[in-house]
Scaffold this active site. Structure first.
Site, PDB file in Angstrom:
ATOM      1  N   MET A  84       0.852  -1.196   0.000  1.00 17.15           N
ATOM      2  CA  MET A  84       0.000   0.000   0.000  1.00 17.15           C
ATOM      3  C   MET A  84       0.887   1.244   0.000  1.00 17.15           C
ATOM      4  O   MET A  84       0.438   2.333   0.354  1.00 17.15           O
ATOM      5  CB  MET A  84      -0.930  -0.015   1.218  1.00 17.15           C
ATOM      6  CG  MET A  84      -1.885  -1.213   1.186  1.00 17.15           C
ATOM      7  SD  MET A  84      -3.432  -0.963   2.077  1.00 17.15           S
ATOM      8  CE  MET A  84      -2.834  -0.633   3.711  1.00 17.15           C
ATOM      9  N   GLY A  85       2.147   1.087  -0.411  1.00 18.99           N
ATOM     10  CA  GLY A  85       3.050   2.231  -0.510  1.00 18.99           C
ATOM     11  C   GLY A  85       3.623   2.648   0.831  1.00 18.99           C
ATOM     12  O   GLY A  85       3.578   1.889   1.798  1.00 18.99           O
ATOM     13  N   HIS A  99       9.426  -3.444   3.368  1.00 16.92           N
ATOM     14  CA  HIS A  99       8.972  -3.676   1.982  1.00 16.92           C
ATOM     15  C   HIS A  99      10.165  -3.946   1.063  1.00 16.92           C
ATOM     16  O   HIS A  99      10.115  -4.803   0.185  1.00 16.92           O
ATOM     17  CB  HIS A  99       8.252  -2.440   1.433  1.00 16.92           C
ATOM     18  CG  HIS A  99       7.007  -2.058   2.166  1.00 16.92           C
ATOM     19  ND1 HIS A  99       6.930  -0.963   2.985  1.00 16.92           N
ATOM     20  CD2 HIS A  99       5.775  -2.634   2.181  1.00 16.92           C
ATOM     21  CE1 HIS A  99       5.704  -0.862   3.471  1.00 16.92           C
ATOM     22  NE2 HIS A  99       4.981  -1.866   3.014  1.00 16.92           N
ATOM     23  N   GLN A 111     -10.145  -2.777   2.763  1.00 15.48           N
ATOM     24  CA  GLN A 111      -9.627  -3.413   3.974  1.00 15.48           C
ATOM     25  C   GLN A 111      -9.592  -2.467   5.176  1.00 15.48           C
ATOM     26  O   GLN A 111      -9.082  -2.825   6.231  1.00 15.48           O
ATOM     27  CB  GLN A 111      -8.250  -4.030   3.719  1.00 15.48           C
ATOM     28  CG  GLN A 111      -7.133  -3.045   3.453  1.00 15.48           C
ATOM     29  CD  GLN A 111      -5.852  -3.759   3.015  1.00 15.48           C
ATOM     30  OE1 GLN A 111      -5.741  -4.209   1.884  1.00 15.48           O
ATOM     31  NE2 GLN A 111      -4.885  -3.880   3.918  1.00 15.48           N
ATOM     32  N   ASP A 153       2.744  -9.169   9.468  1.00 15.64           N
ATOM     33  CA  ASP A 153       1.286  -9.350   9.356  1.00 15.64           C
ATOM     34  C   ASP A 153       1.030 -10.851   9.275  1.00 15.64           C
ATOM     35  O   ASP A 153       0.651 -11.381   8.218  1.00 15.64           O
ATOM     36  CB  ASP A 153       0.769  -8.616   8.121  1.00 15.64           C
ATOM     37  CG  ASP A 153       0.971  -7.121   8.245  1.00 15.64           C
ATOM     38  OD1 ASP A 153       0.506  -6.538   9.228  1.00 15.64           O
ATOM     39  OD2 ASP A 153       1.627  -6.533   7.364  1.00 15.64           O
ATOM     40  N   ARG A 173       2.634   2.687   9.979  1.00 16.58           N
ATOM     41  CA  ARG A 173       1.860   3.352  11.038  1.00 16.58           C
ATOM     42  C   ARG A 173       2.759   3.858  12.174  1.00 16.58           C
ATOM     43  O   ARG A 173       2.287   4.614  13.020  1.00 16.58           O
ATOM     44  CB  ARG A 173       0.778   2.425  11.560  1.00 16.58           C
ATOM     45  CG  ARG A 173      -0.331   2.241  10.503  1.00 16.58           C
ATOM     46  CD  ARG A 173      -1.494   1.416  10.955  1.00 16.58           C
ATOM     47  NE  ARG A 173      -2.614   1.509  10.028  1.00 16.58           N
ATOM     48  CZ  ARG A 173      -3.021   0.533   9.219  1.00 16.58           C
ATOM     49  NH1 ARG A 173      -2.385  -0.617   9.178  1.00 16.58           N
ATOM     50  NH2 ARG A 173      -4.061   0.713   8.426  1.00 16.58           N
TER      51      ARG A 173
HETATM   52  O1  PAF Z   1       0.140  -5.713   3.755  1.00 17.73           O
HETATM   53  C1  PAF Z   1      -0.317  -4.813   3.031  1.00 17.73           C
HETATM   54  O2  PAF Z   1       0.306  -3.797   2.776  1.00 17.73           O
HETATM   55  C2  PAF Z   1      -1.718  -4.968   2.433  1.00 17.73           C
HETATM   56  O3  PAF Z   1      -2.568  -5.600   3.327  1.00 17.73           O
HETATM   57  C3  PAF Z   1      -1.697  -5.681   1.070  1.00 17.73           C
HETATM   58  C4  PAF Z   1      -1.211  -7.116   1.197  1.00 17.73           C
HETATM   59  C5  PAF Z   1      -0.825  -4.919   0.097  1.00 17.73           C
HETATM   60  C6  PAF Z   1      -3.116  -5.729   0.505  1.00 17.73           C
HETATM   61  O4  PAF Z   1      -3.642  -4.456   0.322  1.00 17.73           O
END
Ligand code: PAF
Length: 284
Positions: A30-31, A37, A61, A152, A189
């Site tokens: 989600m950037g 990441h 979501q 996550d 966050r």
């Molecule tokens: O983990 C995330 O950033 C989001 O939940 C994902 C997997 C990109 C789905 O929107």
């Protein structure tokens, strides 16, 4: 790096990779990219000829009282970081193309059971939103490998279950959590934290490590441990949402036969809801 926003353009380039026999690695995000990441991208690079990263802040979501509008959007910085890592394609679809019939009528992917417990109980509909967007992105990118952070942990298990249940033909990789030097798991966050809250935040990982140690020392009175540790978090100024000790593969309450456990925590700290987990392998 090619930046593609149109789904039709992505499908076209995907067809050419297919003809060339390329192996595709995919990192959905989600950037607001951080080292967590970027580590996923590096892992993808190890197994794939072509690495695709998507950036899409998925409205499906987020709950009605959550931080969809406030979610940090940093496209210029993200693009530069991905370019430096040699990503092949950055896919940035538009919400109207992802949900052309609107959110109200959207077909959902729902992974029952595992989606409703723990974080799913605190965030109703969250994992349905995650499973739906990840399924859609898989349909667009058609990756051979996809990469998700173990931070996550429940999301990772939901996605693995979806892939199994829907007979999807790809390999899901869970990548260990990347942490700041003081142990705080990296998360977009974290930037909601004020300096005094940031100073408290490493207590989450410390709590997880303490619980892991107690389990390794033979404690099996999990309910008692959880009550004690929640109280400690609250005394320190966090608002614990849950602490759970579960079987790592199913996220169910652990039985005697379960040797791989996961300790999971979620807590509110100021504006932020932070989550973290640690895996524990029992010695027999
Ligand atoms: O983990 C995330 O950033 C989001 O939940 C994902 C997997 C990109 C789905 O929107």
């Amino acid at each position: 790096m090619q930046i593609i926003s149109e789904i039709s353009n992505l499908r076209e380039i995907r067809r050419s990779w297919q003809i060339e026999g390329k192996v595709i690695g995919f990192v959905p995000t989600m950037g607001n990219l951080h080292q967590g990441h970027l580590t996923l991208v590096q892992e993808a690079r190890k197994v794939a000829d072509i690495v695709v990263v998507s950036i899409f802040v998925n409205p499906l979501q987020f709950g009605p009282d959550e931080d969809l509008e406030a979610y940090p959007r940093t496209m210029a910085q993200d693009t530069q970081a991905l370019q430096e890592l040699g990503v092949d394609v950055l896919f940035t679809p538009k919400a109207q193309d992802i949900y052309p019939r609107g959110l109200e009528q959207q077909t959902f992917v729902e992974v029952p059971g595992i989606s409703y417990m723990i974080c799913g109980a605190s965030r109703p509909g969250h994992f349905r939103g995650v499973a739906t967007i990840v399924c859609k992105l898989f349909n667009m990118v058609q990756p051979n490998h996809a990469f998700f952070g173990e931070k996550d942990f429940q999301q990772l298990q939901v996605i693995k279950a979806m892939v199994t249940d829907l007979s999807m033909n790809l390999h899901i990789h869970g990548v260990p959590t990347v942490r700041d030097a003081d142990g705080l798991a990296m998360s977009s966050r974290n930037q909601y934290l004020k300096p005094n809250e940031r100073a408290l935040a490493p207590l989450l990982y410390q709590t997880l490590k303490d619980i892991a140690d107690l389990i390794q020392l033979g404690r099996r009175d999990y309910s008692k441990i959880i009550i004690e540790k929640k109280q400690k978090l609250a005394e320190a100024g966090l608002k614990p949402d849950y602490i759970e000790i579960r079987a790592a593969d199913t996220l169910l309450m652990p039985g005697h036969e379960d040797m791989r456990l996961v300790v999971m925590v979620a807590a509110f700290l100021g504006r932020a809801r932070l989550i973290d987990n640690i895996q524990v392998t029992l010695k027999d």
